[in-house]
Structure formats: C-alpha cells, structure tokens
Design an enzyme around this catalytic site. Sequence first.
Site, short mmCIF file in Angstrom:
data_model
loop_
_atom_site.label_atom_id
_atom_site.label_comp_id
_atom_site.label_asym_id
_atom_site.label_seq_id
_atom_site.Cartn_x
_atom_site.Cartn_y
_atom_site.Cartn_z
CB THR A 144 -56.56 -38.82 -33.32
OG1 THR A 144 -56.95 -39.00 -31.96
CG2 THR A 144 -55.85 -40.06 -33.82
CD GLN A 154 -64.63 -36.66 -34.99
OE1 GLN A 154 -63.86 -36.05 -35.73
NE2 GLN A 154 -64.69 -37.99 -34.96
CE LYS A 203 -57.25 -34.47 -31.49
NZ LYS A 203 -58.47 -34.34 -30.72
CD GLN A 212 -51.30 -60.89 -45.89
OE1 GLN A 212 -51.83 -61.87 -45.37
NE2 GLN A 212 -50.16 -60.96 -46.52
N GLY A 245 -71.44 -39.41 -25.70
CA GLY A 245 -70.25 -39.10 -26.49
C GLY A 245 -70.39 -39.54 -27.94
CD GLU A 277 -47.48 -66.15 -51.39
OE1 GLU A 277 -48.04 -65.61 -50.42
OE2 GLU A 277 -46.30 -65.96 -51.69
CG ASP A 289 -62.14 -32.94 -31.43
OD1 ASP A 289 -62.78 -33.82 -32.04
OD2 ASP A 289 -60.93 -33.03 -31.17
CB SER A 316 -58.96 -45.03 -35.45
OG SER A 316 -59.81 -44.04 -36.00
P1 NAP Z 1 -56.75 -36.08 -21.22
O1 NAP Z 1 -56.20 -34.95 -22.01
O2 NAP Z 1 -55.87 -37.17 -20.78
O3 NAP Z 1 -57.48 -35.45 -19.92
C1 NAP Z 1 -58.07 -36.27 -18.97
C2 NAP Z 1 -58.72 -35.42 -17.88
O4 NAP Z 1 -59.41 -36.29 -16.99
C3 NAP Z 1 -57.73 -34.63 -17.04
O5 NAP Z 1 -58.31 -33.41 -16.64
C4 NAP Z 1 -57.50 -35.55 -15.84
O6 NAP Z 1 -57.20 -34.86 -14.66
C5 NAP Z 1 -58.86 -36.17 -15.69
N1 NAP Z 1 -58.78 -37.49 -15.08
C6 NAP Z 1 -58.23 -38.59 -15.63
N2 NAP Z 1 -58.36 -39.65 -14.80
C7 NAP Z 1 -58.98 -39.18 -13.69
C8 NAP Z 1 -59.39 -39.78 -12.47
N3 NAP Z 1 -59.18 -41.08 -12.24
N4 NAP Z 1 -60.01 -39.02 -11.55
C9 NAP Z 1 -60.23 -37.71 -11.77
N5 NAP Z 1 -59.87 -37.08 -12.90
C10 NAP Z 1 -59.26 -37.81 -13.86
O7 NAP Z 1 -57.93 -36.80 -22.02
P2 NAP Z 1 -58.90 -36.15 -23.12
O8 NAP Z 1 -58.31 -36.33 -24.47
O9 NAP Z 1 -59.28 -34.80 -22.68
O10 NAP Z 1 -60.13 -37.15 -23.06
C11 NAP Z 1 -61.01 -37.13 -21.94
C12 NAP Z 1 -62.29 -37.88 -22.27
O11 NAP Z 1 -62.94 -37.30 -23.36
C13 NAP Z 1 -62.08 -39.36 -22.62
O12 NAP Z 1 -62.88 -40.11 -21.78
C14 NAP Z 1 -62.57 -39.52 -24.03
O13 NAP Z 1 -63.35 -40.68 -24.16
C15 NAP Z 1 -63.46 -38.31 -24.21
N6 NAP Z 1 -63.42 -37.85 -25.62
C16 NAP Z 1 -64.52 -38.07 -26.39
C17 NAP Z 1 -64.55 -37.66 -27.70
C18 NAP Z 1 -65.78 -37.92 -28.53
O14 NAP Z 1 -65.74 -37.70 -29.75
N7 NAP Z 1 -66.86 -38.34 -27.95
C19 NAP Z 1 -63.43 -37.01 -28.27
C20 NAP Z 1 -62.33 -36.77 -27.44
C21 NAP Z 1 -62.32 -37.20 -26.12
P3 NAP Z 1 -55.69 -34.39 -14.31
O15 NAP Z 1 -55.50 -33.07 -15.00
O16 NAP Z 1 -55.69 -34.28 -12.83
O17 NAP Z 1 -54.77 -35.47 -14.81
#
Ligand code: NAP
Length: 505
Positions: free
Chosen positions: A292, A477, A296, A208, A470, A38, A335, A240
């Site tokens: 995601t 998964q 969920k 696009q 990880g 185009e 997961d 993603s």
């Molecule tokens: P989330 O629900 O936001 O939970 C984060 C957790 O980390 C909470 O317990 C939080 O504590 C804590 N946290 C965050 N920042 C912090 C800090 N600066 N100091 C201390 N504690 C801290 O996140 P999520 O979904 O569980 O994901 C967590 C991790 O899992 C991510 O890093 C992600 O990369 C990994 N993950 C990996 C996969 C994979 O397939 N490999 C899949 C899913 C997730 P509070 O409760 O005090 O806020």
Amino acid sequence: MAVRAGTTRLICPLTSATVEAMRADMRAAATAGADTVECRLDFLTRAPEPGDLAQLLSDAPLDVIVTCRAEREGGRFAGDERDRLAILHEAAKHHPAFIDVEMDVPPSDWPDAPVIQSRHDFQGIPADIDAILKAQEASPAAVNKVAFTPAGPEDALLALDAAGRTGKPTIALAMGEAGVLSRVLARKVAAMGTFASLSPQTTSAPGQPTLEEFKQLYHWDSMSADTAVYGVIGCPVGHSMSPAIHNAAFAAADVDAVYVPLLIQPGTENFNRFMDAALARAWLDLRGLSVTIPHKESALAYVGADNCDELAVRIGAVNTITIAPGGELRGDNTDYAAAIDAVCDAIGIAREGLAGRSVAVLGAGGAARAIVAALAHYGAQTTIYNRTVSRAEQLAGEFGGCAASIDAAASIDAEIVINCTPIGMHPKVDASPLESVPPAVKVVFDTIYNPIETRLLALARAAKLRCVSGVEMFVNQGVAQFERWTGQRAPRDVMRRVVLEHLGA
Ligand code: NAP
C-alpha cells in the site's frame, strides 16, 4: 527449572504498580493464555519488601520470570544498584523459573534460579551485536536475550536469525512497530519466548502485541516452523485492516499461514532493502505481500514489468506480490478489478458489459488512476472530474476519455458515477462531492469505506439508485489477493464480516 527447548513461551509482562495488582494480573494472564509471566518489579511504585516477594512469588499460577530493570537498560528502577541486586537475590530465594539480569551483572551469582542474560538497546542495533550474542552463548546463563530498535522490518529478520541459530534458548526481539515481525514469528524459529501484554496499556516495550492478538489474530497456538508468512507493506500500516482480514481468512480456510504488518519508511531503497533481506531467507517462507501507500510503484519496479499483469504495468502500481517457493515473483494490481467488479456485480453484468457505458469518475489520484485504466480497458466512455483539471487531463490523455473540473460535476450526464476523492470520508462525514445526484445517473459507487454509507450514497439511496460502497471494493481486493496466493476460493463472507466488524457495523 529446566528450559524447555523447542517450545516458545508466550510471556506476559506484568507492569502493575502494586504487589496486589500484580498478583491479580498474574491470574488474568493465566486466563488469557500466557505460559509465563514476567514480574517487572521496577514498575512497583514502592520497592518490594521480603514479605511482598513471598506474597508475589509463592503459589504463582504460572512460571515466573523476575526482572527489576535498571534505568540504564530502559527500566524504571532508579535506586542504588546494590539495592536492586538485593531485591533480585531476595526474589531468587523463592525459586522463580528465571531471573533476568543485564549483561554487566555476573550471571554466575545466582545459585537459586536460572538466569536470562539480557541486553537492551532503545536507540538502534548495538554495533557489537555479534560479539554480544557470542558472549551470551559462552556465559553460564541459561537463556540469551537481546532486544534492540530496528530501522525497518529487515532488522527484525536479524532478531529472528539470532533466535533461530543460537545453541542456547534465546529471546531476540526488534522493538517498535517495524519489529512486530520478530515478536509474532518467534514461535516459527523456536525462540525461547516472546512477550505479549495483557492490554495495549500494559506493554513493557514498544510494538508488543497483546495476548489476545497473539492468540486470536496471529493464530499463535498453531504456528510452527512450516507456517507460511504473508504481510502488508506500507507507511503508515498500523491501522490497516488487512492483517485482521487475511488472518481470519487463513483460519477459516485452514491455511497454515500468518499475516503481519510491515512498516517500511517511504523510499524505494527502504522497500528494496526489506525485499532483498526477506527473499534471501528461505526459512521465512514468505509467500505473499500486500503493498500500500507509498510503495506500489517501488513494488512494480522490484518485481519487474515482465512479471506483472499488463494493467498493473499501465497503471504503474503493484499492490500484490506473490512469491513462489522457488523465489520467483509475480506482481498484480487487484485494486482495479476489485473496483470494477463491485460495479459490475451491482448492475449484474460481466466486465465486458461495461463497453460503451458512460462513467463519471470524480478525482484523479491513485484510486482513480486504477479505475480509469480498467474502464478504458473494458471500453467504457469515461469523463474524469477533478479539482486540479490538469491531472484529469493527464489521466484522460494517458488512458482515453474526457477531462473536466469537479465544479462541473453537478451537470454529469453519465449512467455510472464513481467517487475517487476523499470527500465524505470519516471524520468529515457531512461532506459530499455532489449536492444532489444528476438525473441521468443510475449507479453510484463511492470508493470510501469509512463510513460504509457516505452522504453521497445516502443521496443515491434516497433517489432509489443502485449503490455500491467502498467496502465491496475493499473486500474484493482482499479476496483476489487470497485467491492468487493460495489457489483456493477465498472465504468472502468471513472477510466481509471482519471488515464490517472493524468499521463498527
Ligand atoms: P489521492 O491519490 O490522494 O487522490 C485524491 C483525489 O481526490 C485527487 O484527485 C484530489 O484532487 C481529490 N481531492 C482530495 N481532496 C479534495 C477536496 N477537498 N476537494 C476536491 N477534490 C479533492 O487518493 P487516492 O489514493 O486516490 O484515494 C482516494 C479515495 O479512494 C479515498 O477516499 C480512499 O478512501 C478511496 N480508496 C478506497 C479503496 C477501497 O478499497 N475501497 C482503495 C483505495 C482508495 P487534486 O488532484 O486536485 O489534489
């Protein structure tokens, strides 16, 4: 030139600033696999003279659509309407495949070229969309074209409905990230065409994909009306890795399927609206969804606890929906299994071998919740260390185990440590939830996959401990989703290679 009904053109918009650059881009589009280009004359920085148009349109290597879009329809031509139409009439003398004109320009005034009659809405869906499509069907133009801005991917289904049901060849597109579905599946509904840019920098409309994405990622050349559709629902969803992983897996396993990103804004009502619209369309052949953040919980509610695996219900989150040809839904959480299988594989034990082993989980968020539930299910002794101790206590109260402050993690007395906090994740790669690995620890699993080796894992490797990245959980998964959807063994090595490529490894 006659319209080739039943074949969907991959149309490359050329948004070059000069005629010379546009000719060069035409050749590049042909090399990259476009069927049609185009020429967006409104992008030229200088209004084209008759000689320019002859240079551009004679001996073109591909069929050409000539467009000089007015500002009122989202184009760049800011001049007088008579000048714009004069440019188009001059271009038509070179007999391009099509001239694209807006609906307020009479489609009968173009003896030299078939007309695409187009209507664009960059704000939403025109309230009178049905009347617009009806008027286009009744007009003498050769092709209908509508492009509008969807609220969610359910509106992209309206575009596909329009492209599939009209009597005349039709281009119907939902723009923006939520509309990608309508662009990628254009061939499934035998639309007249879809637009594919040369590069992300040269798109002519939001959302696009590039020619390379159409060809390599979405398997454009093999798509047909029978191609099954899968996707990932999330917000955000643009970065993603799942489309790359699953599309590569489908190609490697010779499964006729395509996997698309589905941007759905937060809110159960938005999730439900898309699901209702998608499941109402049998022709879509929607067979599976990855789910995601933040949908969920909505996925579990939509599928219903009776149709979900037991642990998914206890965790309160479904990340995989499988849709049978009859429309029956099943919900799973891949997961938790992905995480504990990554650990078990590293140790060389079955899941049942976790019974009685001591595990320290750092974090109490969504990932920790799935892992703690699975550890409890298989009889591990879990202690949850979290910044907000009350969340750790809540999780331990729900699934069993102990709770502690993350500040106490230096004195962990457990065989396995699993980091479920984002501490150490890109870009803060120098951070670690532990400054050194306590002596009792034998296995360290960091759920973070970017970077592949976090500082915590580097510490564990230096101490000669078993390390799990990880990446293993992420690949596991995806493998589980593929196998649930297709009933076939997943091409694990292909999926891992795609993840590593995306992470720059
Ligand atoms: P989330 O629900 O936001 O939970 C984060 C957790 O980390 C909470 O317990 C939080 O504590 C804590 N946290 C965050 N920042 C912090 C800090 N600066 N100091 C201390 N504690 C801290 O996140 P999520 O979904 O569980 O994901 C967590 C991790 O899992 C991510 O890093 C992600 O990369 C990994 N993950 C990996 C996969 C994979 O397939 N490999 C899949 C899913 C997730 P509070 O409760 O005090 O806020």
